[in-house]
Write an enzyme that holds these catalytic residues in place. Structure first.
Site, PDB file in Angstrom:
ATOM      1  N   ASP A  91       0.858  -1.177   0.000  1.00 43.76           N
ATOM      2  CA  ASP A  91       0.000   0.000   0.000  1.00 43.76           C
ATOM      3  C   ASP A  91       0.902   1.238   0.000  1.00 43.76           C
ATOM      4  O   ASP A  91       2.075   1.159   0.373  1.00 43.76           O
ATOM      5  CB  ASP A  91      -0.889  -0.019   1.248  1.00 43.76           C
ATOM      6  CG  ASP A  91      -1.768   1.213   1.350  1.00 43.76           C
ATOM      7  OD1 ASP A  91      -2.372   1.578   0.338  1.00 43.76           O
ATOM      8  OD2 ASP A  91      -1.834   1.806   2.443  1.00 43.76           O
ATOM      9  N   ASP A 114      -7.312  -1.388   3.551  1.00 50.42           N
ATOM     10  CA  ASP A 114      -6.455  -2.511   3.175  1.00 50.42           C
ATOM     11  C   ASP A 114      -6.966  -3.850   3.697  1.00 50.42           C
ATOM     12  O   ASP A 114      -6.431  -4.903   3.330  1.00 50.42           O
ATOM     13  CB  ASP A 114      -5.036  -2.300   3.710  1.00 50.42           C
ATOM     14  CG  ASP A 114      -4.413  -1.009   3.213  1.00 50.42           C
ATOM     15  OD1 ASP A 114      -4.530  -0.731   2.008  1.00 50.42           O
ATOM     16  OD2 ASP A 114      -3.819  -0.278   4.025  1.00 50.42           O
TER      17      ASP A 114
END
Length: 647
Positions: free
Chosen positions: A334, A528
């Protein structure tokens, strides 16, 4: 949960998930069984009554077996086999041959491994409750011309929902009236608030900025973006829970083969020779095939390796996670909070009209002095000396700020609301570099532009280079915009970039990556969570991460130094190598003992003695996984193999 997981309760109350090791039923049972077994050994060593010794062994066997035999039998009835099945068969064979102590030791060792697995799964299940807490319990809607507060669960498609400044959005919808800056970091990972107005989509869990909104509901509470996140996480956690562990994968073909072999030995031997002799040999073969060393080798390695990892600031949630961490070959990262520090900073100031950098920042800081906007902290931090706040500051929703100081009108805002004029080219360059650009006016004259960006962690490029040298494929997955994502990816050395992703998009991409190689996802936020759950291994940046990310992930890096990622990978790869060594030794031992037991060269006592020696060897080897070398502060990161701990 794996086939062999012998939990006393297959269904557990999610409201009472165990949080500590001693709350795990299997581990408490293992502790009691171990004490009883040790007492039996003491009685035997001191020449105590044989019936008492056997009775203690039997009690230890019953306590240890309770943790896995019932569930093993239930799964066996469904045609599911694994290491638990082989453990049960070996224990029965040992008891028939009078080796109750050997059977008790086997049950004791296996109950420990079952308890450790249950602990890791319990931690994962707790994370789902935190996901749902982001949706408000109530929402305000316009019905029959009046404002009505209703439970969020009663929202219907087509309802007109009112969202006041600072409130969370209860479900997905489309703005019909009002303008604002939405904080969607929890949903998409966008590092700065997103300007939104009529026609813009809003998602459940987003935080409204300064403007009141009227939103037309486009999905019910049960089918909104957060509900989809929960559904993905639940499904993927179930997939992981049912995945077979290393020992189970080995046992699946081994169990039927050994059962068939023992049955053939007993049947053919009884026809050609003395039935009693050959039935006994068949039982000795079963004991010879007992995976005692296999049962303890992996748990010992896991305990040693996980304990060592915790000293490095890496939390590994159980043996399955450790195995997966050692097998990973693709790393998906990420951006916000993982590659970046999630702390926006001023990276550039452009000036015009004879103004200086200090003057531009001073005007910008005057307007931002009492603002709670994420950009305010970055601008104030870049300003030298005290700031005289502007007066009568007005926040123009979705545009910027306007106010007065010493009779002069000051404005700060996005390009489009303010005309970039001679700075248009420089503003475009700022945006191409992945920064958010704001223009600054003093007394209606453009004096400059300020670029604010969430900067990369200083070690990010080192880590990416180390991963690539170590043979890992690296990709960036982010909900941030394309320009910012690609600009930062170029700086850090990542070629594969996927931007503008929703949580479900990240999960879908991870599923695609998993088709090619074992994949880990590294993230820190709620957005996420589906990707962390979908990946073969989820890794959370613990110090910066949300509770949801930490609970959903299989591994948490508890510090803010991304270099711990490469160290964790190297440590797990070495631990997995030791596991495979122990498994190979265990299987090799079984391969040698079975023909020796079949031919009568080794009797039961000799087989048991060899097993005990093998257990000592694999335990000693497994303990090596606890040796590690801490990451030196400020040390440059090398490849995973260079970071590997010393044997």
């Amino acid at each position: 949960m794996s086939e062999a997981c012998g939990c006393g309760n297959d269904e557990r109350d999610d409201e009472h998930e165990p949080e500590r090791l001693w709350e795990i039923t299997e581990l408490r049972a293992a502790a009691v069984a171990g004490v009883v077994l040790l007492t039996g050994y003491v009685v035997g060593w001191t020449g105590g009554p044989r019936p008492v010794e056997i009775g203690l062994y039997g009690l230890a066997l019953a306590i240890g077996a309770w943790t896995f035999v019932p569930s093993t039998l239930r799964r066996l009835a469904k045609g599911q086999i694994g290491v638990g099945t082989l453990m049960t068969i070996a224990a029965v064979g040992a008891v028939i041959l009078g080796e109750v102590g050997e059977a008790a030791m086997l049950a004791f060792l296996f109950s420990i491994s079952e308890g450790l697995e249950e602990y890791s799964l319990a931690r994962t299940r707790r994370g789902l409750r935190a996901l749902l807490s982001l949706v408000p319990d109530e929402a305000t809607v316009l019905r029959d011309g009046a404002e009505t507060t209703i439970p969020a669960s009663e929202l219907r498609v087509g309802d007109r929902m009112l969202v006041r400044p600072g409130e969370r959005v209860a479900t997905d919808g489309t703005i019909t009236s009002g303008r604002t800056a939405l904080d969607v970091s929890a949903i998409t990972g966008e590092s700065v608030p997103v300007e939104a107005g009529p026609g813009s989509e809003v998602f459940a869990g987003s935080i409204n900025g300064t403007g009141a909104l009227e939103v037309e509901v486009t999905s019910s509470a049960a089918d909104n973006s957060l509900a989809r996140i929960v559904a993905i996480v639940e499904a993927e956690q179930s997939r992981k829970g049912e995945a077979q562990r290393l020992a189970d994968r080995i046992a699946k073909p081994l169990v039927p083969a050994i059962m068939i072999a023992a049955a053939l030995i007993a049947a053919i031997g009884s026809v050609l020779g003395d039935p009693l002799v050959w039935i006994e040999r068949a039982l000795v073969v079963l004991v010879a095939a007992s995976p005692c060393a296999l049962a303890i080798s992996v748990p010992v390695t896991v305990v040693a390796a996980i304990g060592a990892a915790s000293k490095l600031g890496v939390l590994v949630k159980g043996g399955a996670a450790l195995e997966a961490l050692g097998a990973v070959r693709t790393i998906a990262l990420d951006k916000t909070g993982t590659l970046t520090a999630n702390r926006p900073t001023v990276i550039d100031v452009a000036t015009t009209g004879g103004a200086t950098r200090e003057q531009v920042l001073d005007v910008a800081a005057a307007l931002e002095a009492r603002s709670e906007h994420p950009l305010a902290a970055a601008i104030l931090a870049a300003t030298d000396g005290p700031v005289q706040p502007a007066e009568e500051v007005d926040a123009v929703t979705g545009a910027g700020l306007a106010g007065y100081r010493q009779g002069r009108r000051l404005r700060l805002g996005r390009p489009g609301w303010l005309d970039p004029g001679p700075l248009a080219q420089q503003v475009a360059a700022m945006q191409a570099a992945g920064a958010t650009a704001v223009l600054v006016e003093d007394n209606d004259q453009l004096i400059g532009a300020v670029a604010v960006r969430d900067e990369l962690r200083p070690e990010a490029a080192q880590v990416v280079e180390a991963l690539r040298r170590g043979g890992y494929q690296v990709a960036m997955l982010t909900g941030d915009n394309q320009a910012t994502a690609h600009a930062l990816a170029r700086q850090v050395g990542i070629d594969t970039v996927h931007a503008d992703l929703r949580p479900e998009d990240k999960a879908a991409l991870i599923a695609q990556l998993r088709q090619h190689s074992s994949t880990a996802m590294v993230g820190d936020g709620l957005n996420d969570a589906p990707a962390l759950a979908t990946a073969d291994l989820g890794i959370a940046m613990g110090a910066m991460g949300t509770d949801v990310a930490i609970e959903t992930a299989d591994v948490a890096l508890m510090g803010e130094d991304l270099r711990h990622l490469t160290q964790a990978l190297a440590h797990a790869r070495r631990a997995r190598t030791i596991m495979l060594q122990n498994v190979g030794l265990s299987l090799g031992l079984i391969t040698v003992l079975i023909p020796l037991a079949l031919t009568g060269i080794l009797g039961l006592a000799a087989v048991v003695a060899v097993h005990e020696l093998a257990e000592i060897i694999v335990i000693a080897n497994g303990v090596r996984a606890g040796r590690t070398t801490a990451l030196a502060a400020g040390a440059a990161t090398s490849s995973p193999t260079a970071l590997a701990t010393h044997a």
